[in-house]
Scaffold this active site. Sequence first.
Site, PDB file in Angstrom:
ATOM      1  N   GLU A  62       0.810  -1.229   0.000  1.00 28.34           N
ATOM      2  CA  GLU A  62       0.000   0.000   0.000  1.00 28.34           C
ATOM      3  C   GLU A  62       0.848   1.285   0.000  1.00 28.34           C
ATOM      4  OE1 GLU A  62      -2.740  -0.289   3.269  1.00 28.34           O
ATOM      5  OE2 GLU A  62      -3.899  -1.903   2.323  1.00 28.34           O
ATOM      6  N   GLU A 112      -5.756  -8.670   1.059  1.00 26.70           N
ATOM      7  CA  GLU A 112      -6.379  -8.100   2.256  1.00 26.70           C
ATOM      8  C   GLU A 112      -7.846  -7.808   1.983  1.00 26.70           C
ATOM      9  OE1 GLU A 112      -4.761  -4.769   4.346  1.00 26.70           O
ATOM     10  OE2 GLU A 112      -2.679  -5.463   4.180  1.00 26.70           O
TER      11      GLU A 112
END
Length: 661
Positions: free
Chosen positions: A159, A265
């Site tokens: 991320e 995720e």
Amino acid sequence: MRIITTTFTSILLLFLFNNSFAQLSPYDAAKAIGRGINMGNTLDAPKYEGEWAPKAEEYYFDAYKEAGFQSVRIPITWDVRVSKTAPYEVDPEFMDRVEQVVDWGLERDLIVIMNCHHDDWLKDDYSEANIARFEAIWTQISDRFHTKSDSLLFEALNEPHGLTIAQAADANQRALDIIRIKNPTRNVIIGGNGWTAIKDLLTMPIPKNDDHLIGYFHTYDPWDFSSAEVMKTWGTTSEKNYISGEFQKAKDWSIQNRIPVIISEFGAVHDTDYNSRMRHYAHYVEESLSRGISFMAWDDGGWYEIYQRGAKKWHETKDILIYNTNKTPTNLIVTMNPDSTVMMEWENRNTSDAKLRIERKLHDEFEIIDEIDPTSTSYNDVLVEPGDIYQYRISQIVDEKLIISYPQKVDLKQYVREPYGGTSITIPGILEAENFDKGGQNFTYYDNEAENQGGAYREEGVDIEERKDGGFHVGYLEVDEWMEYSVNVAKAGNYTFTTLVAAQEKGGKFQLSASKSNLKTSVDIPSTNSWENTTEVNADIYLEEGEQILRITILKTPAFNIDKLVFAEKVDIPTSLEDELSNVQALIYPNPFSSSFTLRFSEDTDHGKSIEIYNVVGNVVSVEQVKGAQATITLEQVPEGVYFVKYQSNGRDYVKKIIKK
């Protein structure tokens, strides 16, 4: 010569050793990830292991394996474990610890992913010095782990929010260039910039000349639900379709670029609505499986906890992640019946002849309470006690494999039904749509949103708006929403009910059902070209005498507003006035009328001394006195339209509809 031969042999052995484990293709590796889990908030805690969640223990990996997970993602934050100046050495003790934890997974034949996780120093400042530090970290990772089996995958950067698309692509490429020196065929996982959402994957520049790449994305959509930022429910058809569309974008990207993709995720915090959270996990699993996308659920040992590390127990989400498929029963709804039993309803999705097993959980574990025909779509559990909280799910053995639906919960503690206003609605009479029973979501009403979007009259989730002409109506209606009303029917018989509705478009439909007779009637909604201006729609239903529950269920949209339902006895057309009086307590004629009408009671009727006349919004327009068995009522002062006459006969209230023309 011997030296040359020895040197050549050494180089050859080194080459073979370095490549002896790297046999998994990217597609094989992505498939092997299968159903996976994260060990979050552990080695990725910013300051020290144990800061956010319990430290990693070897038995976690036994639990992962025994549960049926095929892979574990181990997020790692390197910042405070790496020196701030060149040569940017990783703390040897920390590197030993990372290798120990990674080996626990590899020794149990799990696919293991390790990465650079919360290294925000790089994402916040993509400078030359920080880039050099990032490269040094990957150099040391690559050197330390290059002899591990190909079950170990590297993820370049988690991320990279704060980096531009070009900067994130540059970080991916720099990590790859270093990894390939000693790990030429190890599979490396890369993602886009930002929060590595699907939209970021679609804009990610793909490194060239590398045949061992796997794309990844994260999604917690919708974030306001999954984070409990807004307390709401989830699981409407449109909400599911949105997630399905996002997964299809990822699959299309994978096909177009010939790179497998995984979701590493997803999840929802425990503070969200329980039943919605179970639906949410199940839908993500099903969308992943239907598109051949392996998944890894986020488990942080806290808000998103799946494995209870200290207690060595699993939350219900584990069985969704391991046993839910596209063949399990779906659209499971669990509600409490008026008699305090529990009703389960669902849709079947396979043609197996194996019995459906009804499972119930009261305390610690689910137990099989019954086995039923595989074509069944409902089940009534009568062995429940008010005051308890029950969870239900459905399991089945299909093709020698156990499959389990997502669970749903019913809280009998909150389910005390009470008519709004304290007393049941009398029929014949007027049922105001906003006056549904008190009791709660999934018991006396079901609404797709937790909040009253209209913001008027009541605080429950049903959407109520104030009308400009006074009163209220129920609006923002969506398919499968429903409301229930306690009513007291004066006597058994056929009733005509007139519904006042408003709609910008035609095509909506609702159903009225009665608990005592178990009969249903549907009503089609016309357009009024307005959300305020109502029209009348008539339908009939047979009702048994006495206390019972009426339910309004939304069957179709476009959306519409419901103001009220007015119930009157349906009377067959008589051949004479005397014939009609023999069948009913009172007769109104002419109907329609122009200025006045006659109300006539049968001779043996004990009628009240006054009658009330209401307009369609429920306001009294006239109160008239009745002295004998017959009275003429003049209504010259009211405009043309529909009105309702309320009168008493033999101690009971009755309502009849009249029309002034």
